[in-house]
Each structure stands twice: as C-alpha cells, then as structure tokens.
Motif scaffolding. Structure first.
Motif, PDB file in Angstrom:
ATOM      1  N   LEU A   8     -36.363 133.203  51.454  1.00 10.57           N
ATOM      2  CA  LEU A   8     -36.307 131.770  52.170  1.00 10.57           C
ATOM      3  C   LEU A   8     -36.879 130.437  52.472  1.00 10.57           C
ATOM      4  N   ALA A   9     -37.733 131.287  53.624  1.00 14.87           N
ATOM      5  CA  ALA A   9     -38.832 130.310  54.413  1.00 14.87           C
ATOM      6  C   ALA A   9     -39.597 129.602  52.591  1.00 14.87           C
ATOM      7  N   ALA A  10     -39.910 130.050  51.691  1.00 11.99           N
ATOM      8  CA  ALA A  10     -41.135 129.565  50.646  1.00 11.99           C
ATOM      9  C   ALA A  10     -40.852 129.219  50.198  1.00 11.99           C
ATOM     10  N   VAL A  11     -38.351 129.197  49.967  1.00 10.71           N
ATOM     11  CA  VAL A  11     -37.612 128.316  48.698  1.00 10.71           C
ATOM     12  C   VAL A  11     -38.151 126.284  50.233  1.00 10.71           C
ATOM     13  N   THR A  12     -37.523 126.444  51.538  1.00 11.88           N
ATOM     14  CA  THR A  12     -37.994 125.666  52.233  1.00 11.88           C
ATOM     15  C   THR A  12     -39.012 124.993  52.729  1.00 11.88           C
ATOM     16  N   HIS A  13     -39.741 125.616  51.943  1.00 14.56           N
ATOM     17  CA  HIS A  13     -40.932 125.241  52.337  1.00 14.56           C
ATOM     18  C   HIS A  13     -41.468 124.150  51.296  1.00 14.56           C
ATOM     19  N   VAL A  14     -41.170 124.431  49.928  1.00 15.98           N
ATOM     20  CA  VAL A  14     -41.339 123.444  48.528  1.00 15.98           C
ATOM     21  C   VAL A  14     -40.220 122.876  48.747  1.00 15.98           C
ATOM     22  N   CYS A  15     -39.185 122.904  49.612  1.00 14.13           N
ATOM     23  CA  CYS A  15     -38.501 121.351  49.009  1.00 14.13           C
ATOM     24  C   CYS A  15     -38.978 120.660  50.205  1.00 14.13           C
ATOM     25  N   MET A  16     -39.867 121.190  51.236  1.00 12.21           N
ATOM     26  CA  MET A  16     -40.029 120.270  52.861  1.00 12.21           C
ATOM     27  C   MET A  16     -41.383 119.357  52.142  1.00 12.21           C
ATOM     28  N   VAL A  17     -41.844 120.432  50.804  1.00 13.43           N
ATOM     29  CA  VAL A  17     -42.816 119.388  50.927  1.00 13.43           C
ATOM     30  C   VAL A  17     -42.741 118.329  49.202  1.00 13.43           C
ATOM     31  N   ASN A  18     -41.845 118.376  48.848  1.00 11.49           N
ATOM     32  CA  ASN A  18     -41.554 117.904  47.128  1.00 11.49           C
ATOM     33  C   ASN A  18     -40.969 116.456  48.133  1.00 11.49           C
ATOM     34  N   ALA A  19     -39.927 116.932  48.944  1.00 12.53           N
ATOM     35  CA  ALA A  19     -39.028 115.722  48.936  1.00 12.53           C
ATOM     36  C   ALA A  19     -38.122 115.822  50.783  1.00 12.53           C
ATOM     37  N   ASN A  20     -37.950 114.779  51.025  1.00 11.67           N
ATOM     38  CA  ASN A  20     -36.926 115.034  52.749  1.00 11.67           C
ATOM     39  C   ASN A  20     -35.393 114.489  52.618  1.00 11.67           C
ATOM     40  N   VAL A  21     -34.510 115.388  52.738  1.00 10.11           N
ATOM     41  CA  VAL A  21     -33.635 115.499  52.444  1.00 10.11           C
ATOM     42  C   VAL A  21     -31.977 114.827  53.665  1.00 10.11           C
ATOM     43  N   GLU A  22     -31.562 114.387  53.406  1.00  9.21           N
ATOM     44  CA  GLU A  22     -30.103 114.228  54.912  1.00  9.21           C
ATOM     45  C   GLU A  22     -29.272 114.937  54.276  1.00  9.21           C
ATOM     46  N   LYS A  23     -28.431 114.969  55.521  1.00 11.83           N
ATOM     47  CA  LYS A  23     -27.209 115.330  54.046  1.00 11.83           C
ATOM     48  C   LYS A  23     -25.403 115.128  55.673  1.00 11.83           C
ATOM     49  N   THR A  24     -24.284 115.149  54.730  1.00 11.64           N
ATOM     50  CA  THR A  24     -23.430 115.259  55.273  1.00 11.64           C
ATOM     51  C   THR A  24     -21.861 115.791  54.751  1.00 11.64           C
ATOM     52  N   ILE A  25     -21.315 117.103  55.576  1.00 12.88           N
ATOM     53  CA  ILE A  25     -20.786 117.959  55.616  1.00 12.88           C
ATOM     54  C   ILE A  25     -18.990 117.725  56.069  1.00 12.88           C
ATOM     55  N   PHE A  26     -18.219 117.782  55.062  1.00 12.37           N
ATOM     56  CA  PHE A  26     -16.971 117.202  54.995  1.00 12.37           C
ATOM     57  C   PHE A  26     -15.383 118.655  54.228  1.00 12.37           C
ATOM     58  N   ILE A  93     -28.645 113.249  50.168  1.00  9.36           N
ATOM     59  CA  ILE A  93     -29.195 112.467  49.506  1.00  9.36           C
ATOM     60  C   ILE A  93     -31.070 113.092  49.708  1.00  9.36           C
ATOM     61  N   CYS A  94     -31.918 112.623  48.779  1.00  8.16           N
ATOM     62  CA  CYS A  94     -33.232 113.521  48.748  1.00  8.16           C
ATOM     63  C   CYS A  94     -33.603 112.814  48.084  1.00  8.16           C
ATOM     64  N   TRP A  95     -34.857 111.852  49.156  1.00 12.01           N
ATOM     65  CA  TRP A  95     -36.009 111.130  49.063  1.00 12.01           C
ATOM     66  C   TRP A  95     -37.391 111.566  48.818  1.00 12.01           C
ATOM     67  N   PRO A  96     -38.641 111.234  48.039  1.00 15.03           N
ATOM     68  CA  PRO A  96     -40.129 111.324  48.554  1.00 15.03           C
ATOM     69  C   PRO A  96     -40.587 111.659  49.555  1.00 15.03           C
ATOM     70  N   ALA A  97     -41.108 112.021  50.427  1.00 17.54           N
ATOM     71  CA  ALA A  97     -41.546 111.801  51.489  1.00 17.54           C
ATOM     72  C   ALA A  97     -42.840 111.006  51.203  1.00 17.54           C
ATOM     73  N   THR A  98     -43.061 110.569  50.468  1.00 19.93           N
ATOM     74  CA  THR A  98     -44.030 109.575  50.556  1.00 19.93           C
ATOM     75  C   THR A  98     -43.539 108.316  50.903  1.00 19.93           C
ATOM     76  N   SER A  99     -42.007 108.145  51.360  1.00 15.33           N
ATOM     77  CA  SER A  99     -41.684 106.818  51.597  1.00 15.33           C
ATOM     78  C   SER A  99     -40.938 107.318  52.236  1.00 15.33           C
ATOM     79  N   PRO A 100     -41.600 106.976  54.585  1.00 19.00           N
ATOM     80  CA  PRO A 100     -40.831 107.850  55.014  1.00 19.00           C
ATOM     81  C   PRO A 100     -39.423 106.783  55.678  1.00 19.00           C
ATOM     82  N   THR A 101     -38.241 107.154  55.187  1.00 20.07           N
ATOM     83  CA  THR A 101     -37.497 106.708  55.639  1.00 20.07           C
ATOM     84  C   THR A 101     -36.365 107.312  56.596  1.00 20.07           C
ATOM     85  N   ASP A 102     -35.365 106.830  57.398  1.00 24.81           N
ATOM     86  CA  ASP A 102     -34.546 107.684  57.985  1.00 24.81           C
ATOM     87  C   ASP A 102     -32.974 106.930  57.440  1.00 24.81           C
ATOM     88  N   PHE A 103     -31.990 108.071  57.040  1.00 25.08           N
ATOM     89  CA  PHE A 103     -31.331 107.448  56.623  1.00 25.08           C
ATOM     90  C   PHE A 103     -30.086 108.463  57.706  1.00 25.08           C
TER      91      PHE A 103
END
Length: 231
Positions: A8-26, A93-103
């Motif tokens: 779980l830690a490895a999968v989370t680390h890989v996702c954090m390196v490749n992109a940022n993620v923001e979400k909402t649940i409904f 929403i997933c976006w590159p870590a090279t594009s610092p943005t708040d969503f």
C-alpha cells in the motif's frame, strides 16, 4: 500484514510522484425529469462524464492566481450523467506534479444550481465561453428525458511563484484527467478493485510462502548433528 502495508505504501508513493490528486465523494441523487424541449442541458456545451460510457475526461484546465473576487481561481462546470440513485461515486482530478495548482471539487443537484444566483451566474459565464464549440449529444442521451444528474464545479488556482512576468500574469493551462468512479457495493472504488485483488493475492501467497520457509528452516535446525567417526 507487513507485506500488505508495504505494498500500500509503495502504490501510494508511486501515485504521489507521478501526479497530484484531489477528489470528492457523493451519492447519486434521485432521477429528475429533464424536458426535451430546447434549450436543454446539452445547450450549455458542458463536458459530460458518464460512469458507463465516458468515465474519464482528458482536458486542459484554465487557471489563474487567487484574487479577492476569486480566492479559488477560475471555475469550470461539468455534467455527471447516468448516475444510480443512492450509489456512492468518487470524482477525482489528477494533474502533473510539475504544475502546482490547487483544486476544489463540488457537486450540486440541478435544483441547487438553478435556485442559486451565484451558481447560475458562474455557470452562464462558463457556458457562454463554450458556445462556439460544436454541440455533441451522446447517443445514450438522445431520447432520455429522466436521469440522475449532477453538476460538477471545479475551481482551479495556480499555486506557484516565478520571476517570469508572463507566467505570473497568465499561468498556463493544466493538463488533467477528470475521472468518475462508481463504488462497488458502496465500499471500494471500481478502479481500485484490480489493485485490491492484486494485493490480496500477493498477501496470501506471501503468507503461505513464509509458512513454508519457516517450516523448512525449523526442520534444518532440529536435524541431529552427525559426528565424524575416526578411521
């Protein structure tokens, strides 16, 4: 358990390196009758996400730096269609870590939007800028007059600093994927099911393998030592 936590830690680390993620649940709202007479929701020219036909939208999101009038940057609107009443969903929403943005992501029912002046104004402004785009109605929506539908509002604010005046005045659009992900049994997002199965298989295999290795080492440790006999 240690193997499961490590994966779980490895999968989370890989996702954090490749992109940022923001979400909402409904939860999917009750179905409402949508008039087929024009103007319709399709005339807003909004991009549509559907869990079955179009769950992923690849787009370029315009952003701006926060201001007093727009502390969360620019707003964009989308339609979430074909939902099931009472079913849990996740929009991320997933976006590159090279594009610092708040969503910020928020979902609203049709009534909430059309009964709120602030939302109507924002939706009209965004839709007005898209009227030159061709009107594309999904085949699954041609004759549909009743559906579980939500509006999705995304607010995007650039969050970087540069000595480049052009970048500070007009930050570039951010490449992003917007994903509509239904939950399985309202417990686990559908897209994570293969990962959960993989982790379960690896964990069970590791448990049996560790037991086999333990028994093998124990058998070696308990074997009697043979003494060498003098000739």
């Amino acid at each position: 358990m240690r193997v499961l936590l490590w994966l779980l830690a490895a999968v989370t680390h890989v996702c954090m390196v490749n992109a940022n993620v923001e979400k909402t649940i409904f939860l999917g709202p009750p179905s409402v009758r949508i008039p087929n007479d024009r103007p319709t929701l399709d005339d807003l020219r909004l991009d549509v996400l559907e869990a079955v036909h179009a769950p992923i939208l690849e787009t370029q999101l315009a952003v701006q730096f926060p201001t007093k009038l727009a502390p969360r940057g620019l707003e964009s609107w989308y339609l979430l269609r074909g939902l099931e009443e009472g079913r849990r969903y996740e929009v991320r929403i997933c976006w590159p870590a090279t594009s610092p943005t708040d969503f910020w992501l928020d979902t609203y029912t049709l009534a909430e939007v059309f009964d709120t002046a602030e939302f109507i104004s924002s939706l009209f402004t965004y839709s007005e800028g898209r009227q030159k785009l061709p009107l594309e109605v999904p085949a699954s929506r041609v004759e549909v007059s009743q559906s579980s539908t939500l509006f999705l509002r995304i607010q995007a604010a650039a969050s970087f600093y540069s000595t480049n005046r052009t970048l500070m005045k007009e930050p570039p659009a951010v490449a992003a994927d917007i994903i509509l992900d239904p939950f399985i049994l309202n417990i686990l997002p559908r897209s994570l099911a293969p990962v959960a199965v993989y982790i379960s298989v690896v964990s069970i295999g590791a448990w049996f393998l560790s037991g086999y290795i333990y028994r093998w080492l124990l058998s070696i440790a308990t074997e009697p030592l043979t003494k060498a006999h003098p000739d």
